[in-house]
Each structure stands twice: as structure tokens, then as C-alpha cells.
Design a protein around this motif. Structure first.
Motif, PDB file in Angstrom:
ATOM      1  N   ASN A   1     -39.698 113.869 -71.845  1.00 58.56           N
ATOM      2  CA  ASN A   1     -40.779 113.773 -70.887  1.00 58.56           C
ATOM      3  C   ASN A   1     -42.081 114.061 -71.626  1.00 58.56           C
ATOM      4  O   ASN A   1     -42.238 115.126 -72.238  1.00 58.56           O
ATOM      5  CB  ASN A   1     -40.568 114.771 -69.751  1.00 58.56           C
ATOM      6  N   THR A   2     -42.993 113.108 -71.598  1.00 61.19           N
ATOM      7  CA  THR A   2     -44.199 113.200 -72.415  1.00 61.19           C
ATOM      8  C   THR A   2     -44.982 114.479 -72.167  1.00 61.19           C
ATOM      9  O   THR A   2     -45.372 115.184 -73.100  1.00 61.19           O
ATOM     10  CB  THR A   2     -45.099 111.982 -72.164  1.00 61.19           C
ATOM     11  N   ARG A   3     -45.218 114.821 -70.937  1.00 63.75           N
ATOM     12  CA  ARG A   3     -46.065 115.985 -70.655  1.00 63.75           C
ATOM     13  C   ARG A   3     -45.358 117.298 -70.976  1.00 63.75           C
ATOM     14  O   ARG A   3     -45.991 118.251 -71.434  1.00 63.75           O
ATOM     15  CB  ARG A   3     -46.523 115.952 -69.203  1.00 63.75           C
ATOM     16  N   ARG A   4     -44.053 117.345 -70.750  1.00 64.99           N
ATOM     17  CA  ARG A   4     -43.349 118.582 -71.094  1.00 64.99           C
ATOM     18  C   ARG A   4     -43.266 118.748 -72.611  1.00 64.99           C
ATOM     19  O   ARG A   4     -43.390 119.860 -73.139  1.00 64.99           O
ATOM     20  CB  ARG A   4     -41.956 118.591 -70.460  1.00 64.99           C
ATOM     21  N   GLN A   5     -43.067 117.647 -73.339  1.00 62.28           N
ATOM     22  CA  GLN A   5     -43.068 117.717 -74.805  1.00 62.28           C
ATOM     23  C   GLN A   5     -44.429 118.168 -75.302  1.00 62.28           C
ATOM     24  O   GLN A   5     -44.546 119.010 -76.195  1.00 62.28           O
ATOM     25  CB  GLN A   5     -42.686 116.346 -75.383  1.00 62.28           C
ATOM     26  N   TRP A   6     -45.482 117.617 -74.711  1.00 63.03           N
ATOM     27  CA  TRP A   6     -46.858 117.947 -75.105  1.00 63.03           C
ATOM     28  C   TRP A   6     -47.141 119.422 -74.821  1.00 63.03           C
ATOM     29  O   TRP A   6     -47.774 120.121 -75.619  1.00 63.03           O
ATOM     30  CB  TRP A   6     -47.832 117.077 -74.323  1.00 63.03           C
ATOM     31  N   ARG A   7     -46.663 119.886 -73.686  1.00 64.00           N
ATOM     32  CA  ARG A   7     -46.884 121.292 -73.299  1.00 64.00           C
ATOM     33  C   ARG A   7     -46.222 122.242 -74.283  1.00 64.00           C
ATOM     34  O   ARG A   7     -46.811 123.255 -74.680  1.00 64.00           O
ATOM     35  CB  ARG A   7     -46.352 121.521 -71.884  1.00 64.00           C
TER      36      ARG A   7
ATOM     37  N   ALA B   1     -49.573 107.127 -75.522  1.00 66.03           N
ATOM     38  CA  ALA B   1     -48.761 108.065 -76.289  1.00 66.03           C
ATOM     39  C   ALA B   1     -47.526 108.491 -75.498  1.00 66.03           C
ATOM     40  O   ALA B   1     -47.608 108.785 -74.303  1.00 66.03           O
ATOM     41  CB  ALA B   1     -49.586 109.286 -76.660  1.00 66.03           C
ATOM     42  N   ARG B   2     -46.393 108.538 -76.193  1.00 69.04           N
ATOM     43  CA  ARG B   2     -45.145 109.030 -75.616  1.00 69.04           C
ATOM     44  C   ARG B   2     -44.807 110.434 -76.096  1.00 69.04           C
ATOM     45  O   ARG B   2     -44.170 111.199 -75.389  1.00 69.04           O
ATOM     46  CB  ARG B   2     -43.991 108.079 -75.963  1.00 69.04           C
ATOM     47  N   GLU B   3     -45.226 110.755 -77.334  1.00 71.14           N
ATOM     48  CA  GLU B   3     -44.945 112.072 -77.901  1.00 71.14           C
ATOM     49  C   GLU B   3     -46.110 112.506 -78.771  1.00 71.14           C
ATOM     50  O   GLU B   3     -46.736 111.675 -79.440  1.00 71.14           O
ATOM     51  CB  GLU B   3     -43.686 112.033 -78.774  1.00 71.14           C
ATOM     52  N   LEU B   4     -46.377 113.790 -78.765  1.00 74.96           N
ATOM     53  CA  LEU B   4     -47.358 114.363 -79.673  1.00 74.96           C
ATOM     54  C   LEU B   4     -46.658 114.734 -80.977  1.00 74.96           C
ATOM     55  O   LEU B   4     -45.565 115.310 -80.977  1.00 74.96           O
ATOM     56  CB  LEU B   4     -47.986 115.617 -79.052  1.00 74.96           C
ATOM     57  N   LEU B   5     -47.276 114.407 -82.093  1.00 76.12           N
ATOM     58  CA  LEU B   5     -46.785 114.776 -83.408  1.00 76.12           C
ATOM     59  C   LEU B   5     -47.664 115.894 -83.952  1.00 76.12           C
ATOM     60  O   LEU B   5     -48.890 115.845 -83.812  1.00 76.12           O
ATOM     61  CB  LEU B   5     -46.835 113.584 -84.371  1.00 76.12           C
TER      62      LEU B   5
END
Length: 210
Positions: free
Chosen positions: A74-80, A187-191
Motif C-alpha cells: 500500500n503506497t501510503r502505508r509504505q511511505w509512512r 509513485a507506487r513506492e518511496l525509495l
């Protein structure tokens, strides 16, 4: 109230960052809008929460309903987790209170020196479970502590500016935050780039201590 984690009937905890089939949203209309550096991709019904670190993010629900999909995050949970130093399994802090360093579970291939990763950190309490439940990590797990890290780029879909944004020119591409294409992607994932990466000291009965 947002959910933090969910467990199966057998007690298996689903990682906080994974996607769920019930979180997929209907396709939204994309458009190009003027930007001082050129055209910028946006949703037609643009919202302030669509952006993080100046990047347009994929819209997803946060309900954790339906079926767990271990192939996606989940993009936002990964980002968080990335931005707040939270464990990707339980969503609790991963900072070591004694050293101020961050715990990180990576594959042995990723851990060779400083680099960037799309995997959020993992707290010590969740590392044994993460290794035991993932067939890949059981053979390739490497545990580190990290001195610092910062946003490096994103993994996402890139569209060609000035053309109707219907089909992406590149899918699942790595785009640095400093690249011009960062304005043309969803964006799907933050690196993040890791700095001062050290092998974690072994302790207790942790799988990586054997």
C-alpha cells in the motif's frame, strides 16, 4: 480510526505495508497541469494529500479489507513507514533507543554497502517472524542497523508529457527525486538511500544468529 495490523484466524499477522484487494480505487482521470518547470502530472480532481515529497502518489484506500495481496504494498502505508521510521510489519518505531540507529531487514544482496531500497525498516521484535514467514528471506536475510537515511527516489509509472496520460511510457520505473521525470510519474513506492549501514549484532535466539 485507521487499522495498524490485522491477523489471520491462525494468528499470522499480515504486514502493515502490504496491499489488500478491497483497497483498490476506481481509475481516476489524469491530466497535465502547468508547472514552472514544464508540465506536471496530476489527478483531474487534485487533492493536497495526493503529494508527498513533491511527488504524485498512487491513490489507494486504507481499509485493509478484502484479501491480503503479498505481491503489492500500500503506497501510503509504505511511505509512512519510510518517513516516520516505523516497522513494516507492526508499524511501531524501529529506532534503537540506546544508539539512535534504525533496524533494517534486507536481503543479503541489498545489504552490501550503502545503497537505496524500497523495503521499509523492521523492528527487532518482528524480524524473526518476517524471516520465518518469507521463503526468500529464510535463505537471504541480512539484518543491519542504519545510521541515517533520506529519500532517494520512487518506483512508479512514468507518462510522456504533452500527450494524453492514458498509458504509461514506463511501468515500475526507478525515478530519482532530482530527475525531470519525477513530475511525470505516479509513485507506487518511496525509495530511500541508506547511510552508515552496519551488520546487526546477534542476540538471543534470533534466526540470523545461527
Amino acid at each position: 480510526m485507521s487499522l495498524v495490523t490485522r491477523a489471520s484466524e491462525t494468528g499470522f499477522r499480515y504486514p502493515y505495508v502490504i496491499g489488500w484487494t478491497g483497497e483498490a480505487l476506481e481509475r481516476h482521470v489524469l491530466r497535465w497541469r502547468p508547472h514552472w518547470e514544464g508540465q506536471r502530472l496530476s489527478y483531474a480532481d487534485e487533492r493536497r494529500t495526493d503529494y508527498a515529497d513533491g511527488v504524485l502518489r498512487l491513490r489507494q484506500g486504507q481499509t485493509m479489507t478484502g484479501r491480503p495481496d503479498f505481491r503489492t504494498v500500500n503506497t501510503r502505508r509504505q511511505w509512512r513507514c519510510m518517513s516516520r521510521q516505523l516497522c513494516q510489519v507492526c508499524a511501531r518505531s524501529v529506532e534503537d533507543p540506546d544508539t539512535g540507529r534504525t533496524w533494517w531487514l534486507l536481503s543479503s544482496r541489498e545489504g552490501a554497502g550503502d545503497g537505496f531500497t524500497n523495503a521499509p525498516p523492521t523492528c527487532p521484535a518482528c524480524i524473526p517472524e518476517a524471516i520465518s514467514k518469507c521463503s526468500y528471506l529464510r535463505h537471504n536475510a541480512a539484518v543491519f542497523t542504519v545510521g541515517s537515511y533520506w529519500p532517494y527516489g520512487v518506483r512508479g509509472d512514468v507518462f510522456l508529457p504533452y500527450l494524453p496520460p492514458v498509458v504509461p511510457f514506463q511501468e515500475n520505473a526507478v525515478v530519482k527525486l532530482t530527475d525531470d521525470d519525477i513530475r511525470h510519474c505516479i509513485a507506487r513506492e518511496l525509495l530511500v538511500r541508506l547511510h552508515d549501514v552496519r551488520p546487526a549484532e546477534t542476540y538471543g535466539d534470533a534466526p540470523w544468529a545461527t
